[in-house]
Design an enzyme around this catalytic site. Sequence first.
Site, short mmCIF file in Angstrom:
data_model
loop_
_atom_site.label_atom_id
_atom_site.label_comp_id
_atom_site.label_asym_id
_atom_site.label_seq_id
_atom_site.Cartn_x
_atom_site.Cartn_y
_atom_site.Cartn_z
N LYS A 230 1.04 -1.22 0.07
CA LYS A 230 -0.24 -0.10 -0.03
C LYS A 230 0.92 1.20 0.13
CE LYS A 230 -3.09 2.54 2.91
NZ LYS A 230 -3.77 2.87 4.12
N GLY B 220 -8.33 9.71 8.84
CA GLY B 220 -8.77 9.63 10.23
C GLY B 220 -9.84 10.64 10.25
N ALA C 217 -9.22 5.80 3.22
CA ALA C 217 -9.29 6.91 3.99
C ALA C 217 -10.43 8.01 3.99
CB ALA C 217 -8.03 7.86 3.74
N THR D 252 -9.74 3.76 11.26
CA THR D 252 -10.22 4.50 12.46
C THR D 252 -11.66 4.47 12.73
OG1 THR D 252 -8.37 6.11 11.72
CG2 THR D 252 -9.90 6.75 13.37
#
Lengths: 65, 261
Positions: free
Chosen positions: B96, B157, B184, B207
């Site tokens: 990644k 996040g 993300a 997250t």
Amino acid sequence: MQILLNGEPVVTQARDLDELCASLGFTGARIATAVNGSFVSAGRRATTSLAPADTIEIVAPRQGG
Amino acid sequence: MLELYGARFTSRLLLGTAQYPSPETLKQAVKASAAEIVTVSLRRESARARAGQGFWELIEQLGCRVLPNTAGCRTAKEAVATAKMARELFGTPWVKLEVIANDDTLQPDLFGLVEAAAILNAEGFEVLPYTTEDLGAAERLVAAGCTVLMPWAAPIGSARGLTNKDGLKALRAYFPDVKLIVDAGIGAPSHAAEVMELGYDGVLLNTAIAKAANPVKMAKAFAHAIEAGRLAFEAGLIEPRDMASPSTPVAGTPFKIDHAS
């Protein structure tokens, strides 16, 4: 000689990367290494000589996103 | 079935392994999510703490395919060296690929990303680049050999969801044959469902599950949402319209007088 190990100045007697890893107790451990910003495979550690002021990274698996 | 570089997966959820309240919660969350791919990283190993050795055992217990990241790398050179260390350590050609441009937004440095992707693809890696919805960068990543792209929905996040839905739709339309995974910025299962409804191939998140009050329950919620979104895409969503359209038949409505006649 003094080297920079994982960002910290360290004095070592190790002549090569394999000796350095062994002196830190990493023999057989799940680690990977880089010297001066370039990857050094496990098989090449013993033939990778260390010089004063070398920058060494020793990393291991960790949580990631 | 999700196919990435020739490997096939039932689940379309890729799960991060960081920030869980405990290793046990991580294990339970991975199980509840039914994820078959988990992301991991490399960090400096202390000779005293040796934290990585214990984490390695945990990874083996998860029984998932690992996707190592290059999180925190600021240059192509750093990312390439990290990818090579990860390949040796985790025994996988997958990476990644992250090259970060800015600490506040953690947005990808698209120039460094393309440079690193070209080097790694040439050296036999199978690169999953963390990118934006930028079409020009996507074209260059595909030209460099990437068959998977991972655009952000919002900053890492941030839990803000799809901040540029039109951009993600355009990316899907321009690259029908490239595997697209949103990586993300996902905060809620509804965000993940929305991504899947657009026809994306998967969602990568960390997250939103790890920091939930109940990560195991949230993992299950995301698994359902991703499956629901995918089913909806396959079923074919209707187009939105400006005005109402009665769902109950108009013909035969009681008391109705046709004023037109």
